[in-house]
Design a protein around this motif. Structure first.
Motif, PDB file in Angstrom:
ATOM      1  N   ILE A   4       0.838  -1.208   0.000  1.00  0.00           N
ATOM      2  CA  ILE A   4       0.000   0.000   0.000  1.00  0.00           C
ATOM      3  C   ILE A   4       0.875   1.261   0.000  1.00  0.00           C
ATOM      4  N   ILE A  26      -7.167  -7.118   4.203  1.00  0.00           N
ATOM      5  CA  ILE A  26      -6.152  -6.716   3.227  1.00  0.00           C
ATOM      6  C   ILE A  26      -6.793  -5.900   2.112  1.00  0.00           C
ATOM      7  N   TYR A  27      -7.895  -6.420   1.521  1.00  0.00           N
ATOM      8  CA  TYR A  27      -8.402  -5.714   0.340  1.00  0.00           C
ATOM      9  C   TYR A  27      -9.193  -4.452   0.655  1.00  0.00           C
ATOM     10  N   TYR A  28      -9.765  -4.352   1.858  1.00  0.00           N
ATOM     11  CA  TYR A  28     -10.458  -3.092   2.171  1.00  0.00           C
ATOM     12  C   TYR A  28      -9.475  -1.926   2.375  1.00  0.00           C
ATOM     13  N   PRO A  29      -8.365  -2.109   3.147  1.00  0.00           N
ATOM     14  CA  PRO A  29      -7.403  -0.995   3.218  1.00  0.00           C
ATOM     15  C   PRO A  29      -6.829  -0.635   1.844  1.00  0.00           C
ATOM     16  N   ALA A  61      -8.333  -1.027  -1.130  1.00  0.00           N
ATOM     17  CA  ALA A  61      -9.362  -0.302  -1.899  1.00  0.00           C
ATOM     18  C   ALA A  61      -9.527   1.121  -1.367  1.00  0.00           C
ATOM     19  N   ARG A  62      -9.358   1.285  -0.062  1.00  0.00           N
ATOM     20  CA  ARG A  62      -9.484   2.620   0.529  1.00  0.00           C
ATOM     21  C   ARG A  62      -8.357   3.532   0.022  1.00  0.00           C
ATOM     22  N   THR A  63      -7.148   2.959  -0.116  1.00  0.00           N
ATOM     23  CA  THR A  63      -6.024   3.741  -0.649  1.00  0.00           C
ATOM     24  C   THR A  63      -6.356   4.230  -2.052  1.00  0.00           C
ATOM     25  N   ALA A  72      -9.339   4.659  -3.264  1.00  0.00           N
ATOM     26  CA  ALA A  72     -10.421   5.652  -3.141  1.00  0.00           C
ATOM     27  C   ALA A  72      -9.827   7.009  -2.770  1.00  0.00           C
ATOM     28  N   PHE A  80     -16.004   5.815  -7.851  1.00  0.00           N
ATOM     29  CA  PHE A  80     -16.807   4.936  -6.996  1.00  0.00           C
ATOM     30  C   PHE A  80     -17.199   3.644  -7.717  1.00  0.00           C
ATOM     31  N   LEU A 117     -14.477   1.095  -7.894  1.00  0.00           N
ATOM     32  CA  LEU A 117     -14.280   0.444  -6.590  1.00  0.00           C
ATOM     33  C   LEU A 117     -15.342  -0.613  -6.333  1.00  0.00           C
ATOM     34  N   VAL A 138     -16.018   8.190  -2.188  1.00  0.00           N
ATOM     35  CA  VAL A 138     -15.986   7.618  -0.842  1.00  0.00           C
ATOM     36  C   VAL A 138     -15.591   8.701   0.160  1.00  0.00           C
ATOM     37  N   GLN A 156       0.576   4.119   7.907  1.00  0.00           N
ATOM     38  CA  GLN A 156      -0.823   3.716   7.687  1.00  0.00           C
ATOM     39  C   GLN A 156      -1.171   2.480   8.498  1.00  0.00           C
ATOM     40  N   PHE A 200     -13.538   0.902   6.839  1.00  0.00           N
ATOM     41  CA  PHE A 200     -12.755   1.561   5.784  1.00  0.00           C
ATOM     42  C   PHE A 200     -13.603   2.388   4.823  1.00  0.00           C
ATOM     43  N   PHE A 201     -14.901   2.107   4.717  1.00  0.00           N
ATOM     44  CA  PHE A 201     -15.729   2.857   3.764  1.00  0.00           C
ATOM     45  C   PHE A 201     -16.953   3.518   4.403  1.00  0.00           C
TER      46      PHE A 201
END
Lengths: 175, 163
Positions: A53, A94-97, A99-101, A103, A109, A112, A166, B36, B131-132
């Motif tokens: 990330i 792992i994939y939510y942080p 995807a947030r990066t 975003a 949107f 994502l 987001v 982070q 996170f969202f």
């Protein structure tokens, strides 16, 4: 992030109290043991994935992302994003942080949404497990039937939330 | 998990060298990643606790018994919400789904159960809302329900056509 932490803490306390009422201290301990075991097992993966990330953060400049999106926007972007989600390894921590990066870097949107639905529906590393533990025929039928879900979700999100981001959502929620 | 860690290590290494060559900001990337992780760690740990508690609070046997003989439209509906309640990873969820299938549940029930687990599974909720945001989690869940029902319905129709 502080608000999210507060929400998580309150929700955890409520669930711990419910577990205590339902199954006593034993059930609370089982839940905490499960959490601890996941934390220990995934710690190294978390460290490495945050290294990825961080490297992506300096590599993907706004200009690069805009150039990429200019090339792969619309349906092409949705398709690539959904497939990328399917090939993306790791669990939700792992994939939510990750995807947030993306975003935060200004990824639209709908791209994502296609990525997250692609990860949830395709997850190509999960298919052999699904075939062997459930049934190969069922796994194949399930995959074929749900094949279009990430694409349709991406298209729906593009149509309904074209200008949504987001960051705006989180700002409205007080983050 | 070891394979995933190895894949991520390889990707991190490749990106490190790309950044070294392209912009010389590879060390800055490492610092950003570490910062982070440090900032997100309390949230991730909180989400682990929440997911662990959800997992022990949901009566798996109840879900299993509830769905085992269900077929048709009722099965599709129950499968979708049963999938949401299976708040666990694939290694734990798939054997339960297999036992639901073996108990005589219809194809539509099983497909909606897998799709419901994949899209709505409550174990993802803490991470998604962290996170969202809560609103995103709710929107995504609401958007996912018709997909799970449609997948179940398509599988049920196929089952009727094949048998």
């Amino acid at each position: 992030m502080k608000k999210s932490l507060l929400v998580i803490a309150i929700a955890s306390i409520i669930l711990v109290l419910i577990a205590k009422l339902v199954g006593g201290s034993g059930l609370v301990l089982t839940g905490l043991e499960k959490a601890w075991s996941t934390a220990v097992q995934s710690f190294l993966m978390l460290v490495v994935s945050f290294m990825v990330i961080g490297q992506l953060h300096v590599l993907l400049t706004k200009e690069k992302l805009d150039k990429w999106l200019g090339k792969y926007s619309g349906i092409k972007g949705i398709l690539i994003s959904a497939l990328a989600g399917g090939f993306f390894p790791g669990g939700p921590y792992i994939y939510y942080p990750f995807a947030r990066t993306l975003a935060d870097k200004g990824m639209p949107f709908y791209i994502l949404i296609a990525f997250l639905f692609g990860k949830n529906i395709y997850d190509f590393s999960r298919i052999p497990m699904e075939a062997s533990l459930v049934d190969p025929k069922v796994a194949l039928i399930r995959l074929l039937i749900t094949l279009l879900i990430p694409i349709i979700s991406g298209l729906l999100a593009k149509r309904l939330f074209e200008h949504r981001s987001v960051e705006d959502d989180l700002a409205r929620e007080g983050e | 998990m070891l394979l995933t860690t190895a894949i991520f290590s390889g990707i991190a290494l490749v990106l490190f060298f790309i950044n070294k060559k392209e912009n010389g900001k590879q060390v800055e990337g490492l610092k950003i990643g570490a910062r982070q992780l440090w900032q997100t760690l309390p949230l991730i740990l909180g989400a682990f606790i929440l997911a662990g508690m959800i997992e022990v609070l949901i009566p798996v046997e109840f879900v299993k018994n509830w769905l085992s003989t269900e077929a048709g439209l009722k099965g599709i509906f129950l499968g979708t919400f049963g999938g949401m309640l299976l708040a666990m990873g694939p290694y734990a969820a798939f054997p339960i789904i297999a036992s639901v299938l073996a108990s005589g549940a219809g194809l539509g029930t099983v497909v909606s159960l897998i799709t419901g687990w994949a899209l709505l599974g409550l174990s993802k909720a803490p991470f998604e809302s962290t996170f969202f945001g809560l609103k995103f989690f709710l929107y995504k869940s609401i958007l996912s329900i018709p997909f799970c029902l449609a997948a179940g319905l398509a599988a049920h129709t196929l089952d009727l056509l094949l048998n």
